[in-house]
Structure formats: structure tokens, C-alpha cells
Write an enzyme that holds these catalytic residues in place. Sequence first.
Site, mmCIF file in Angstrom:
data_model
loop_
_atom_site.group_PDB
_atom_site.id
_atom_site.type_symbol
_atom_site.label_atom_id
_atom_site.label_comp_id
_atom_site.label_asym_id
_atom_site.label_seq_id
_atom_site.Cartn_x
_atom_site.Cartn_y
_atom_site.Cartn_z
ATOM 1 N N HIS A 166 40.748 54.588 38.584
ATOM 2 C CA HIS A 166 40.848 53.129 38.654
ATOM 3 C C HIS A 166 39.910 52.463 37.648
ATOM 4 C CE1 HIS A 166 41.267 49.187 40.789
ATOM 5 N NE2 HIS A 166 40.050 49.019 40.292
ATOM 6 N N GLU A 167 38.650 52.837 37.686
ATOM 7 C CA GLU A 167 37.690 52.183 36.795
ATOM 8 C C GLU A 167 37.990 52.476 35.336
ATOM 9 O OE1 GLU A 167 35.825 49.869 37.734
ATOM 10 O OE2 GLU A 167 36.152 50.192 39.875
ATOM 11 N N HIS B 114 40.250 49.917 33.911
ATOM 12 C CA HIS B 114 39.533 48.751 33.376
ATOM 13 C C HIS B 114 38.970 49.070 31.989
ATOM 14 C CE1 HIS B 114 39.724 46.187 36.874
ATOM 15 N NE2 HIS B 114 39.084 47.041 37.656
ATOM 16 N N HIS C 235 41.524 48.764 29.383
ATOM 17 C CA HIS C 235 41.829 47.356 29.130
ATOM 18 C C HIS C 235 40.843 46.792 28.100
ATOM 19 C CE1 HIS C 235 43.432 43.517 31.364
ATOM 20 N NE2 HIS C 235 43.832 43.581 30.117
#
Length: 677
Positions: free
Chosen positions: A465-466, A469, A472
Site C-alpha cells: 500500500h505505502e 503512494h 504516485h
Amino acid sequence: MSDNPFFEPSTLAYGLPPFAEIREEHYLPAFERGMADQLAEIAAIVADPEPPSFDNTLVALERSGVLLHRVRLVFDNQLASDATDALQELAAEISPRLAAHADAIHLDPALYARVRAVYEARETLDLDAQALRLLERHHTRFVRAGARLSPAEQQRLREINAQLASDATTFRQNVFDDTRARALVLDSAEQLDGLPAGQIAAAAENAKALGHPDGTHVLSLKNFSNQPELASLTDRAVRARLLEASLGRAVESNGPVAIRMAQLRAERAALLGYPSYAAYVVADETAGTVEAVDAMLARLVPPAVANAEREAAELAKAAAADGITELAAHDWAYYSEQVRKAVYDLDTAALRPYFELERVLRDGVFHAANLAYGLTFTERDDLTGYHPDVRVFEVFEADGSPLGLFLGDFYARESKGGGAWMNELVPQSELLGRRPVVVNNLNIAHPAPAEPALLTWDEVRTLFHEFGHALHGLFSAVRYPLFSGTEVPRDFVEFPSQVNEMWMDWPEVLANFARHHETGEPLPAEVVARIDAAEQFGQGFRTVEYLAAALLDWAWHTVPAGQEIADAQEFEAAALARAGLALPAVPPRYRSTYFSHIFASEYSAGYYAYIWSEVLDADTVEWFRSGGRTVRASGEIFRAELLSRGGSKDALDCFRAVVGRDPEIAPLLKRRGLTGA
């Protein structure tokens, strides 16, 4: 302080901050010079004798504040990941000053007049799409910051903003202090029965690091309510103590702070013409209206509660076999694990040897990024992080060209805040000639010396998940700093990171990293199937604990201006009862007094964003799995049309450019077991 390393741009690769040179005493002078420099830059924009133009006003604004931004990014990350008493004191001092500084810019009437003049002439300026969006976003920011208010209203707004900044710092520090003070200290290893040997050894190491005597074990608290050890501890009294410690954090200290912040935010929203703070926030998000958020949350609550109640009935049967007549909150995770073992033949603790951190990182997270985007990673031992635990990786494109730096700070420590997050240390910008440097922070228990770090399935999910980011931020390809990386609406920012979770059980990726750390044997295929089945079993609990937190946030921030709140705990109880979520055995993922997302971070009136973004995520995962494209082809579309855009394009237009239509909720309902919603 002529040797202050913040005063000049870093000469290290990609502008990596020179952490080896940075000392605590450098921060305050850098903040002060940074604010002074930016105010001088703003004064020069205002004093420009030329008529306002896009270049001499908007581009000049984008070029301002470089020093302040540089120090603030480093400070904010260190405050969260490696705090000291001195840094906490500086945060308390500097937060209201930074709020006042922001107000000095956005409430400057002459500056706003120039921005407004360019905005009103926008149709005659022949701006390209990104430049036009920059103009529109800056104008919106000024208006939402109070540029149109009267001088008296602006003065009150300044007072509110300063107090809120101070209160947010106080709230964060209270959570930080009480989370550490309430760590569970145990006198013997026997009290940790049920935990794997590696976790027991880690608890002993934790006790030693915290100065406790030999033979003592310490379970430090994670930032959320239900602590992961509750699933394994066989001693019911220890489970009860652990959950009580977690749920009781900062009740006395942060209750009044939460009340004051909610009331001030409501007053601020009223000044700006909104009926509530939630209405103010959501007006600038993809959701658009309070009614849209209300409708989605209301749709999800009844089936989620029904799922949780069905799960509770199964757990009660298992608990009854142990003579427990009433299932308590501290029993839920433990008996969920017992049911998984009995019904799904799945022992989640026994999975940990298959998820060794280094292998999950390199052969899972990095491997997926290579499959989807062609990225490769090289560890840079010559580059220094801000703590000895921090690792630095250079990231390369498929053709070998450099992309940016990724820093990984994976282990828990006493000086680090709970949870997991991504920060940008150097945001990408073509205007400023910057390439991205990003960091992921997690809180994996530090293993005993010479022992591997073995992850839970949830920790594997968090790692993926991290890193979503991080991608991104790394893939950002925008001209203006305002749009860099994760500078998107809050109810959109979790979407790319949630999409990246899909790789953890993507067959090709899972087979590559899920191997026993001692034997190298792959995780058996039948176990993977049982994981998938067991995931559905816990959806009732996970959805209810999340929705309870989201609706608590919504309750605090739909309070109208002037409403009195006598007691934070009473307010919380009443809000959960109104929402139909007052389930004693399922506490909210965060209770109000340690809900740092909404009282000490950027998610006030925005915690709904996780499930709002999950609608887009679940729909996009379906898109990845359909259409007959290769993984790499889908990845390139997702990168080009969405991940690289940052905030330079409307967020939902980016989604439509990928999927080809508006989002649909059906894939989320299926994933969460809410198809009756």
C-alpha cells in the site's frame, strides 16, 4: 548559521537532503529565513509595476518559498519518524507561526487582486490545460482561505488558524506521549503465550531498549485500536489489558482539545459561508457534497453490521467452548483466528515464515513495479538517511534512465509515530528542475539480533500500500510544484496506493516472494486459496471498525458553529449510536482522543476517503484483470493517464481516461461482502 545545510540546495544525488549534516539547531533558523524569503518574494510580486500576468504572478508564486518548503518537508518527516523532545518543542513553537505565514500570503489583498485579475482574464490568455488549471486552483485556494472576507473576519480567521495549528501539535504530542506511556509491560514470557517465538524475542528486545529489567517484555502500541497481538495471545486477561491500554489513550488530555478543534473548525467554515466544516472540506474534493458522502456511508452501514453480527455468532460458538459466555472486544481477534484455523484450516501466525521483509520488498514490491512499469532498484549505500534504519534506493526506468530515489524506513522505534505513511522529501517539478525523492515509513517490529523480520499478511499489505503512494510521487511528471505527486484531492489520494495492494496476491508476484525464509519452499497454492476464503470472513469486522471511525470523523465535523459539546466520550458514544455502529465488541478503528488522522493530520472531515477511494480501486483492479492487455500495457496506461498527472488534471477525469467510464460501486460491494447494499 552560515553553515546551515538548508540555506543552499543539496548537492547530493536528486537533491537528497544532506541528513549527515543536518542538526536540530538548523531547523528554526531555516524556518525563519524561509518565511522571510517567501514574504520578500511575495512583496516583489505585489510591487511589480507590470500588469498582472500568468508569468509574473502565478509562475512567480510557484517559484516562491523554496527554502521554506525544503526545510518543512524534512522537518515534518523527522517529527513523525524520529522525534525528540527538542523537535516536539519546536513543532509547538513553529506550527502557529507557519499558519500565520500562510495567512499572510492568502489574505494579502494586493496579491489576491493580482491573482483575481489574471483569473478574470483567463479566457483571453491562451493558456495550455495545465497552466489554466494552475490559475484556477490558486484562485480557489485564495477564496477558500478567506481572501474575500472583511478585515474583521480575516482577523478572526487568523486567530482561529493559529489556535488550530497549536492544538493539532498538542493533540499529536499527547498521542505520541500516551501511546508510549501505555505500552504493555509484562513480567514473564509465559504471559505472551500464543505469540511466535520471534515476536516474543522482539518484545524482550523492546523492553531492553526501553530500559526495563531483564526478563521483562513490552508490547508497544500501534496507532489503531485493535492491536495485532490480540489475535494470538492465549491469556484472556493479557488481551483485556492490551486493548484497555489502547482504547484509553489520551482520553483526559485530548478530549478537550478535540472539542475545541471541532468548534473552531465549525466557526471557520461559517465565516467562509459553509454550514459545517465537512461541507467546506468536501466542496473541494471529488465527492463534492456532504449528501454524497452521507449517502454512500448510509448505504454501507446496515450490510456491514449484519456481516459483523454473523461473524460474532460464529465467534461466540468458539468462545463458548472455552467457557466464555459473552464475547468481548478483546476476544474478537483471538476467536477470529481460532475460526480461521478450524473452518479455513488457516493459521495466520504460521504464514509469517513465508513473508520475510527483505524478500517481500525485493521479490514482491519491487518485482511488481518491474512487471507493471519496468522499474529497477539499486541500493545506494553511499547515500545517508536520517536514521541508521533508513535505506536509500535509486530507481531506474526500463531503459536504464534515472527516475528518482526511494527511501525505506521500515522498523518501529520509540521515536517514531505509529502507523505507516509516505512523505515526499523532494517533490518533482519541471519548473524547478527537481526529480522526486520519496520515503515510506512503516512500524514493523525490529527483530532480535541475527533474526529475520517476518511479516504478517496485513504488514505485507501495508508494504504494498505505502509503495503505491511512493509510485504516485516517483511517477509525477508535472510542470508546477502545486501539482506534484500526491497533491490530489484527499478522497482520491488513497486510490493509487490501494490499487497497488492487488500485487500482493497477484499469482506471479505472490509466487515470487512468498517463500519460507529457511527452506525456500513456496507458499502452497492451497494455502493461498484458503487465505482468499478467510479474507471474506473478516470483512464484517474490518468494514464496521472502519465505518465507525469514518462516521466519528463526520460527526465531529458536521457540528454547526456555536454548538456546545460537553464531553468528548459522550459525544463519541452518541455519534456511534446515531450511526447504528455502537457495537461493544467492535470498537472504532480509532477513538476520538487518538484519532490523529483527523485532529493532527490532513484527514479532518476526510477519513471517508479510504472507502470512497476503494470504489475507484476495486473498479480499477477489475480493469487490470480484464480487457486482454498485458500487465505491462495496463501499467503504462495507468502510469501515463493517472499516476504521472498528480493534481494537474481533474482526478475523476484521470480515472475515466484509464477505465473509459465513470466509476461503479459493484466491485467494492463484492470485495467487502456487501452485495446486499
